[in-house]
Design a protein around this motif. Structure first.
Motif, PDB file in Angstrom:
ATOM      1  N   THR A 170     -11.845   9.266  -0.503  1.00  0.00           N
ATOM      2  CA  THR A 170     -12.309   8.027  -1.122  1.00  0.00           C
ATOM      3  C   THR A 170     -11.529   6.844  -0.564  1.00  0.00           C
ATOM      4  OG1 THR A 170     -12.884   9.200  -3.158  1.00  0.00           O
ATOM      5  CG2 THR A 170     -12.591   6.811  -3.316  1.00  0.00           C
ATOM      6  N   ASP A 171     -12.260   5.807  -0.154  1.00  0.00           N
ATOM      7  CA  ASP A 171     -11.622   4.580   0.311  1.00  0.00           C
ATOM      8  C   ASP A 171     -11.040   3.850  -0.900  1.00  0.00           C
ATOM      9  OD1 ASP A 171     -10.864   2.573   2.156  1.00  0.00           O
ATOM     10  OD2 ASP A 171     -12.635   1.400   1.620  1.00  0.00           O
ATOM     11  N   GLU A 172      -9.738   3.570  -0.842  1.00  0.00           N
ATOM     12  CA  GLU A 172      -9.061   2.902  -1.956  1.00  0.00           C
ATOM     13  C   GLU A 172      -8.359   1.659  -1.438  1.00  0.00           C
ATOM     14  OE1 GLU A 172      -7.573   6.177  -4.996  1.00  0.00           O
ATOM     15  OE2 GLU A 172      -6.775   6.540  -2.986  1.00  0.00           O
ATOM     16  N   GLU A 173      -8.297   0.658  -2.262  1.00  0.00           N
ATOM     17  CA  GLU A 173      -7.660  -0.609  -1.896  1.00  0.00           C
ATOM     18  C   GLU A 173      -6.161  -0.458  -1.671  1.00  0.00           C
ATOM     19  OE1 GLU A 173      -7.413  -4.597  -0.990  1.00  0.00           O
ATOM     20  OE2 GLU A 173      -9.256  -3.504  -1.389  1.00  0.00           O
ATOM     21  N   SER A 232     -10.675   5.472  16.906  1.00  0.00           N
ATOM     22  CA  SER A 232     -10.561   4.370  15.959  1.00  0.00           C
ATOM     23  C   SER A 232      -9.852   3.198  16.593  1.00  0.00           C
ATOM     24  CB  SER A 232      -9.807   4.833  14.722  1.00  0.00           C
ATOM     25  OG  SER A 232      -8.559   5.360  15.099  1.00  0.00           O
ATOM     26  N   LYS A 286     -13.104   3.019   6.707  1.00  0.00           N
ATOM     27  CA  LYS A 286     -11.843   3.107   5.969  1.00  0.00           C
ATOM     28  C   LYS A 286     -10.678   3.038   6.932  1.00  0.00           C
ATOM     29  CE  LYS A 286     -12.779   7.122   4.287  1.00  0.00           C
ATOM     30  NZ  LYS A 286     -13.160   8.473   4.017  1.00  0.00           N
ATOM     31  N   MET A 287      -9.533   2.740   6.372  1.00  0.00           N
ATOM     32  CA  MET A 287      -8.292   2.775   7.146  1.00  0.00           C
ATOM     33  C   MET A 287      -7.673   4.155   7.012  1.00  0.00           C
ATOM     34  SD  MET A 287      -6.393  -0.854   6.446  1.00  0.00           S
ATOM     35  CE  MET A 287      -6.534  -0.777   4.675  1.00  0.00           C
ATOM     36  N   LEU A 338      -8.684   1.785  11.936  1.00  0.00           N
ATOM     37  CA  LEU A 338      -9.912   1.555  11.198  1.00  0.00           C
ATOM     38  C   LEU A 338     -10.975   2.478  11.775  1.00  0.00           C
ATOM     39  CD1 LEU A 338     -11.392  -0.090   9.046  1.00  0.00           C
ATOM     40  CD2 LEU A 338     -11.974  -1.724  10.833  1.00  0.00           C
ATOM     41  N   ILE A 393      -3.788   4.722   1.520  1.00  0.00           N
ATOM     42  CA  ILE A 393      -4.340   5.036   2.837  1.00  0.00           C
ATOM     43  C   ILE A 393      -4.098   6.514   3.135  1.00  0.00           C
ATOM     44  CG2 ILE A 393      -4.253   4.461   5.300  1.00  0.00           C
ATOM     45  CD1 ILE A 393      -2.889   1.806   4.499  1.00  0.00           C
ATOM     46  N   LYS A 420       0.826  -1.206   0.000  1.00  0.00           N
ATOM     47  CA  LYS A 420       0.000   0.000   0.000  1.00  0.00           C
ATOM     48  C   LYS A 420       0.862   1.258   0.000  1.00  0.00           C
ATOM     49  CE  LYS A 420      -3.830  -2.250   2.309  1.00  0.00           C
ATOM     50  NZ  LYS A 420      -4.569  -2.553   1.122  1.00  0.00           N
ATOM     51  N   GLN A 459     -15.006   4.071  11.356  1.00  0.00           N
ATOM     52  CA  GLN A 459     -16.309   3.620  10.879  1.00  0.00           C
ATOM     53  C   GLN A 459     -17.103   4.777  10.281  1.00  0.00           C
ATOM     54  OE1 GLN A 459     -17.046   0.368  10.838  1.00  0.00           O
ATOM     55  NE2 GLN A 459     -15.051   0.007  11.778  1.00  0.00           N
ATOM     56  N   GLU A 460     -18.079   4.441   9.485  1.00  0.00           N
ATOM     57  CA  GLU A 460     -18.961   5.449   8.901  1.00  0.00           C
ATOM     58  C   GLU A 460     -19.673   6.221  10.007  1.00  0.00           C
ATOM     59  OE1 GLU A 460     -22.444   5.764   5.523  1.00  0.00           O
ATOM     60  OE2 GLU A 460     -21.839   3.809   6.253  1.00  0.00           O
TER      61      GLU A 460
END
Length: 122
Positions: free
Chosen positions: A52-55, A114, A83-84, A104, A58, A23, A106-107
């Protein structure tokens, strides 16, 4: 800024990690104190990409004795889903870096509370 390799030992640990070594980190153009990091590890992105959460990337924040930079609460729509995030712990007075932690969130979180899921310490 003078190179202080002992403030960057966390980088090798991060890059060698089975879960996170592939990553990259992403940062906004403004809102950060001065810090040193290898260019091949980080991208400067716009606000839309940052939230934006991306694979493979981070969002990076700097935690210091003066707070979190940039201020998570001031980033519009940042808490838009799980998301991280990566948090680099650094003293702004001495320049010492404690390390990097992955959290991590949360929404609909209201703050940067976290769960720490990984640590890469100096």
């Amino acid at each position: 800024m003078q190179d202080k390799p002992w403030t960057k030992y966390w980088i090798k640990k991060f890059q060698m990690d089975v879960n996170f070594g592939n990553k990259r980190l992403k940062r906004l153009e403004n809102g950060y104190p001065t810090f040193e990091i290898d260019d091949n590890l980080i991208d400067t992105v716009d606000l839309k990409s940052f939230i934006t959460d991306e694979e493979d990337r981070i969002p990076l924040f700097i935690a210091s004795q003066f707070g979190i930079h940039p201020s998570i609460k001031s980033i519009p729509d940042f808490f838009n889903g799980p998301k991280m995030i990566a948090v680099l712990s650094k003293s702004l007075l001495s320049g010492n870096v404690h390390g990097l932690s992955i959290h991590l969130i949360q929404e609909n979180d209201k703050a940067s509370k976290s769960n720490v899921i990984a640590k890469f310490l100096n």
